[in-house]
Scaffold this motif. Structure first.
Motif, mmCIF file in Angstrom:
data_model
loop_
_atom_site.group_PDB
_atom_site.id
_atom_site.type_symbol
_atom_site.label_atom_id
_atom_site.label_comp_id
_atom_site.label_asym_id
_atom_site.label_seq_id
_atom_site.Cartn_x
_atom_site.Cartn_y
_atom_site.Cartn_z
ATOM 1 N N PRO A 99 0.783 -1.315 -0.019
ATOM 2 C CA PRO A 99 -0.100 -0.017 0.014
ATOM 3 C C PRO A 99 0.821 1.169 0.337
ATOM 4 O O PRO A 99 0.481 2.403 -0.650
ATOM 5 N N THR A 100 1.794 1.245 0.685
ATOM 6 C CA THR A 100 2.604 2.486 0.780
ATOM 7 C C THR A 100 3.231 2.871 -0.721
ATOM 8 O O THR A 100 3.189 3.782 -1.036
ATOM 9 N N GLU A 101 3.839 1.849 -1.290
ATOM 10 C CA GLU A 101 4.520 1.970 -2.712
ATOM 11 C C GLU A 101 3.174 2.514 -3.521
ATOM 12 O O GLU A 101 3.455 3.543 -4.461
ATOM 13 N N ILE A 102 1.955 1.984 -3.443
ATOM 14 C CA ILE A 102 0.931 2.341 -4.436
ATOM 15 C C ILE A 102 0.527 3.655 -4.036
ATOM 16 O O ILE A 102 0.289 4.785 -5.081
ATOM 17 N N LEU A 103 0.480 4.110 -2.766
ATOM 18 C CA LEU A 103 0.246 5.512 -2.510
ATOM 19 C C LEU A 103 1.233 6.506 -2.965
ATOM 20 O O LEU A 103 1.030 7.693 -3.510
ATOM 21 N N LYS A 104 2.467 6.226 -2.979
ATOM 22 C CA LYS A 104 3.620 7.090 -3.466
ATOM 23 C C LYS A 104 3.457 7.245 -4.803
ATOM 24 O O LYS A 104 3.905 8.267 -5.369
ATOM 25 N N ASN A 105 3.187 6.185 -5.649
ATOM 26 C CA ASN A 105 3.174 6.124 -6.833
ATOM 27 C C ASN A 105 1.791 6.788 -7.756
ATOM 28 O O ASN A 105 1.876 7.082 -8.977
ATOM 29 N N ASN A 106 0.931 6.746 -6.798
ATOM 30 C CA ASN A 106 -0.455 7.471 -7.423
ATOM 31 C C ASN A 106 -1.083 8.404 -6.478
ATOM 32 O O ASN A 106 -1.909 7.995 -5.415
ATOM 33 N N VAL A 107 -0.722 9.667 -6.924
ATOM 34 C CA VAL A 107 -1.304 10.836 -5.889
ATOM 35 C C VAL A 107 -2.535 11.017 -5.847
ATOM 36 O O VAL A 107 -3.355 11.492 -5.062
ATOM 37 N N GLU A 108 -3.360 10.237 -6.845
ATOM 38 C CA GLU A 108 -4.840 10.317 -7.053
ATOM 39 C C GLU A 108 -5.448 9.599 -5.892
ATOM 40 O O GLU A 108 -6.707 9.884 -5.714
ATOM 41 N N ILE A 109 -4.818 8.461 -5.293
ATOM 42 C CA ILE A 109 -5.615 7.717 -4.349
ATOM 43 C C ILE A 109 -5.247 8.506 -2.890
ATOM 44 O O ILE A 109 -4.351 8.773 -2.515
ATOM 45 N N GLY A 134 -6.070 -0.026 10.122
ATOM 46 C CA GLY A 134 -6.581 -0.777 9.064
ATOM 47 C C GLY A 134 -6.465 0.285 7.654
ATOM 48 O O GLY A 134 -7.053 -0.400 6.655
ATOM 49 N N VAL A 135 -6.029 1.466 7.586
ATOM 50 C CA VAL A 135 -6.122 2.164 6.653
ATOM 51 C C VAL A 135 -4.824 2.911 6.477
ATOM 52 O O VAL A 135 -4.208 3.538 7.728
ATOM 53 N N TYR A 136 -4.159 3.011 5.361
ATOM 54 C CA TYR A 136 -3.003 3.931 4.874
ATOM 55 C C TYR A 136 -3.594 5.132 4.159
ATOM 56 O O TYR A 136 -4.244 5.197 3.419
ATOM 57 N N GLU A 142 2.446 13.200 4.349
ATOM 58 C CA GLU A 142 3.164 11.620 4.653
ATOM 59 C C GLU A 142 2.004 10.682 4.757
ATOM 60 O O GLU A 142 0.917 10.999 4.811
ATOM 61 N N ILE A 143 2.517 9.479 4.383
ATOM 62 C CA ILE A 143 1.882 8.369 4.539
ATOM 63 C C ILE A 143 1.665 8.080 5.920
ATOM 64 O O ILE A 143 2.517 7.412 6.398
ATOM 65 N N LYS A 144 0.483 7.775 6.434
ATOM 66 C CA LYS A 144 0.296 7.335 7.848
ATOM 67 C C LYS A 144 -0.482 5.889 7.857
ATOM 68 O O LYS A 144 -1.264 5.550 6.872
#
Length: 551
Positions: A99-109, A134-136, A142-144
């Motif tokens: 999930p962290t990688e996905i959020l870093k690479n997809n600012v729309e999410i 249970g939520v990134y 920052e990603i929490k």
């Protein structure tokens, strides 16, 4: 605030049980109302985007799987352009392990929900995000992540996922679970990640199943990873189903056939045909491969159990190509083993490198090369080449034509038993034929597949073509009343005998009788294989064709 759950299925006939659980759970435990939108990957992407936008959502939640992940990411990017201030979150197995990688690479999410969804989804909608596990999510760039939410121990608090109107749709496959988790440790499978197994109560399960039966649902597929774990429990469920038997409904189970004992087998012999359908993961018969993937098939026991019940239980047996230590030859041995069980369907799959599995961590160990995009399928490894994988792809396609269709039972058996040392060698041969002729590149109508089989037979210069044509003719007529006879069928109908037979039957009219029956003369006794002149009467008036030899 409008919250919408989006499920994009692989086919129209499928239903997304996950988003239904989330919707029902939130509505039971809050005053919120949840919209639910379903489509399929075969639908127009702009139509899906428009439908979502016109629902006026504030929060959009996508259920993400291997079959829809690429489409979901495309939709999310376009939705962000149209709805810049709305929340877009993802959940599901395809986004849960990076999930962290996905959020870093997809600012729309805006966020990703991980783990068992019901409590996470409810808490996200009803609490401050800092109190939600249970939520990134994003906060000040920052990603929490506040840790994982605990699993639901009492599954009965999760509401039944379907409305009655949904269960009445005979065109849909309904998915159902009576347990969650899997105790096994198969290295290629995401189910092995959750080792605990939790169960809905028997009382709750029976209540749910009775609803399917009473409403008239056609196909209920249990998504329990291994349904037959606890004998006392699963036998009670099966006995309940048998006590409440209704025609035209099928219950599908994924089972481990190794562990059936004689009591279970004797019970299954009582089950009406087509009432139960089993999917059995054989995967391989190679001992070294079984050890490498943490499986332990008792092949002798499995074969005995499967062949004991294959007359009345519809059986799907699975094989996976591309596993460690499984080369082209040993895969052929696994194929022949499964073929000899006479199951209705051989599901020939190809290994997928899934995030979170043990196999994904063993890529370098076994020299795996695989697709970097879904479905992440194997290209080759240290044991099997890309060329051989491609050949198995061709075999998979002709396997569907000539075995899984169940339309060539007599003619296929004649060819395999008389001209090939093994079933795998036949499918290898006809797969090569289709490839050479370019037939794998085009869609085929039913008659074309029959014609191709005859063309293949002639090109191979097999002897006894007159016998083959009799078996092929039988298979063709067994499918249903033919609109016309292809040129290779020698019509030798005894019209007087035909009339005398249908005159004795209870049809409304002669027209109906001719529409629902057929008579043809054969030069082979289809049942014994002996050369003799016999008449065979075909009765298509019921769901399954019946035939009778008339002398």
């Amino acid at each position: 605030m409008e919250n919408i759950l989006v499920g994009i299925n692989s086919k129209y006939v499928h239903t997304n049980v996950a988003i239904r659980y989330l919707k029902k759970y939130v509505e039971k435990n809050s005053n919120l109302k949840i919209q639910m939108y379903e489509s399929s990957i075969n639908n127009n992407i702009q139509k899906i985007i428009r439908d979502i936008v016109e629902s006026s959502p504030e929060n959009i939640f996508f259920s993400v799987y291997i079959w829809n992940v690429e489409m979901v990411f495309k939709i999310v990017k376009e939705l962000r352009k149209i709805l810049p201030d709305k929340k877009i979150l993802l959940g599901g197995p395809e986004v849960s392990y990076n999930p962290t990688e996905i959020l870093k690479n997809n600012v729309e999410i805006d966020g990703i929900l991980v783990g068992e969804g019901e409590k996470v989804f409810l808490n996200y909608l009803t609490k401050d995000i800092k109190d939600v596990k249970g939520v990134y999510y994003r906060e000040n760039g920052e990603i929490k992540f506040n840790g994982f939410e605990s699993l639901i121990e009492d599954l009965d608090i999760v509401p039944f996922p379907y409305d009655d109107s949904e269960l009445e749709d005979v065109h849909k496959i309904v998915y159902y679970e009576s347990s969650r988790g899997c105790p096994f440790n198969c290295s290629y499978c995401m189910s092995s990640i959750d080792k605990s197994v939790r169960y809905f109560s028997l009382e709750r399960t029976k209540k749910d199943l009775k609803k399917f039966i009473d409403i008239g649902t056609r196909l209920v597929k249990f998504v329990d990873r291994t349904f037959n774990l606890r004998k006392e429990r699963y036998m009670e469920i099966w006995r309940f189903l048998l006590e409440n038997y209704r025609e035209n409904i099928t219950f599908h189970f994924e089972i481990n056939a190794n562990i059936f004992d004689d009591e279970v087998l004797d019970f299954l012999k009582q089950v009406p045909r087509k009432f139960f359908q089993f999917e059995i993961g054989v995967q391989t018969t190679n001992p070294a491969t079984m050890k490498a993937i943490n499986r332990n098939n008792n092949l002798e026991r499995l074969f005995h159990n499967v062949t004991f019940i294959n007359k009345n239980i519809h059986l799907h047996l699975d094989l996976i190509a591309g596993l460690p230590f499984e080369d082209y030859e040993t895969f052929g041995n696994s194929f022949d083993y499964v073929y000899r069980t006479k199951c209705e369907m051989i599901q020939l799959g190809f290994l997928k490198m899934l995030q979170g599995t043990e196999m994904k961590e063993e890529v370098e160990k076994y020299g795996y090369k695989y697709l970097d995009f879904p479905p992440y399928e194997i290209l080759e490894n240290d044991f099997i080449s890309y060329k051989d994988i491609c050949r198995l792809k061709d075999i998979e396609e002709v396997l569907d034509f000539y075995y899984n269709s169940q339309k060539f039972l007599r003619s296929l058996d004649f060819v395999v038993s008389n001209f090939f040392e093994s079933p795998f060698k036949f499918f290898e041969s006809i797969g090569d034929f289709y490839k050479k002729k370019g037939y794998l590149e085009i869609a085929h109508k039913e008659l074309a597949i029959f014609n191709n089989f005859l063309e293949y037979y002639r090109e191979q210069n097999f002897p006894r073509i007159d016998e083959f044509l009799e078996y092929l003719k039988f298979d063709y007529l067994f499918l249903g009343k033919p609109g016309f006879y292809p040129e290779w069928i020698d019509d030798r109908k005894d019209k007087d005998l035909y009339k005398s037979i249908i005159d004795k039957m209870e049809f409304k009219s002669a027209r109906e009788a001719h529409k629902l029956t057929e008579l043809e003369k054969f030069q082979i006794n289809i049942e014994t294989g002996e050369k003799e002149s016999v008449n065979i009467f075909f009765d298509y008036s019921k769901e399954d064709t019946k035939y009778y030899i008339v002398r």
